[in-house]
Scaffold this active site. Sequence first.
Site, mmCIF file in Angstrom:
data_model
loop_
_atom_site.group_PDB
_atom_site.id
_atom_site.type_symbol
_atom_site.label_atom_id
_atom_site.label_comp_id
_atom_site.label_asym_id
_atom_site.label_seq_id
_atom_site.Cartn_x
_atom_site.Cartn_y
_atom_site.Cartn_z
ATOM 1 N N HIS A 1 2.003 -12.432 -8.507
ATOM 2 C CA HIS A 1 0.707 -11.754 -8.314
ATOM 3 C C HIS A 1 0.855 -10.507 -7.455
ATOM 4 C CE1 HIS A 1 0.740 -13.271 -4.255
ATOM 5 N NE2 HIS A 1 -0.542 -13.081 -4.022
ATOM 6 N N LYS B 1 -8.435 -0.179 2.512
ATOM 7 C CA LYS B 1 -8.185 -1.544 2.929
ATOM 8 C C LYS B 1 -9.408 -2.126 3.622
ATOM 9 C CE LYS B 1 -3.822 -2.727 2.021
ATOM 10 N NZ LYS B 1 -3.439 -3.967 1.336
ATOM 11 N N MET C 1 0.795 -1.223 0.000
ATOM 12 C CA MET C 1 0.000 0.000 0.000
ATOM 13 C C MET C 1 0.833 1.282 0.000
ATOM 14 S SD MET C 1 -1.513 -0.266 3.893
ATOM 15 C CE MET C 1 -2.438 1.259 3.926
ATOM 16 N N SER D 1 2.812 -0.200 -8.333
ATOM 17 C CA SER D 1 2.117 -1.343 -8.914
ATOM 18 C C SER D 1 2.340 -1.295 -10.422
ATOM 19 C CB SER D 1 0.624 -1.299 -8.588
ATOM 20 O OG SER D 1 0.405 -1.411 -7.189
#
EC number: 6.5.1.8
Length: 401
Positions: free
Chosen positions: A330, A400, A309, A313
């Site tokens: 992944h 989250k 977080m 990405s």
Amino acid sequence: MGIKMILNAKAVYGVPVKIFTTDVDEQSLTQLRKMAQLEFIHSHIAVMPDVHVGKGATVGSVIPTKQAIIPAAVGVDIGCGMNALRLSLKAEQLPDNLSALRNAIERKVPVGFEMHKQVRAKASTLTPMEKRLERITRKHPGLTRMLRHFNSTWQKQLGTLGGGNHFIELCLDENQDVWVMLHSGSRGLGNAIGTYFIERAKKEAQHRFGHVPDRDLSYFAEGSSLFDDYFEAVEWAQEYAYENRREMMRLILEAIRPLLPSFQMTKEAINCHHNYVQKELHFDEEVYVTRKGAIRAGKDEYGIIPGSMGAASFIVKGKGNPESFCSCSHGAGRKMSRSKAKISFSQQDLIQQTQGIECRKDKGVVDEIPGAYKDIHEVMANQQDLIEVVHTLRQVLCIKG
């Protein structure tokens, strides 16, 4: 930057384990050696660079099996995966304070154990799923006792996030384009299906392929009624997970539209599993490929590899590497357990490691702190033979579960 380690099985029967990193803990190596002893593994086991110990099977492993499936290798978050969509907005069009966007999304999309008060998904989606599910529960009525208010719960959970490491993010790419990205799976019913069939596999162990080195590797053999029933149920859960992400994306866009300039969705949209099993052709043989924390990376196939977080990405395109069974990582992969993260890091550490990101910064999410994960850039460097990076994203908002 291809295969870094190969474990050669030393049992009476076994296959090699080909690992795309040297950063592997001993528990994972022990799990992988046990998996390699199974007689129905095809060719070898491939292990992605985000590898870490898992329940039943190692996270980051790609397991091709002939005439058998291991339910615990698929796991209980069946069909868990990612969805990402690029919007026709630039970073400069986002408000300076993103808290209103975060609040709007949280009002639309239930997180954690919460679910919708009423069914939100369309009947055209629910009706065919309900008919298929009825066939499954007629054969296995025990499934209906594993989820409170069975029928209403799975329908009300469609379009919800769940907990743990599941998330919703707003991200910016290298061109300052805005993306919506989310991570979720098959919710309570997927968990029930996974748990139910894992226990059935352990209780009704089949011995067609000889010795099983660990009860968690109990399997169903093709041709048995339980194999067919499990495969039908797992396909249903995978479809549910896909629809869950699609419904969530619809609700997120509905939530943010009133707060942003008018926007369109681009053609760049990806919805992919990373905990699943499906039939594929590899090394001239049709096999069942279980990806336990790995995504498919066939030639020119798009995928999503999220960091933690507080890290980058990636939107990627597969190279179709046969040694990985056309797979890649992944995510970053955990380097410490949730319990260890909670005692190793403080709330202040979390605040520091998520500077500039609109997100929860309380003790309840310390186990998801970036420091509990591997370095995503090292993970990406170790899989240059598997994928190419199309977009690099950085999150500016994170929700989250």
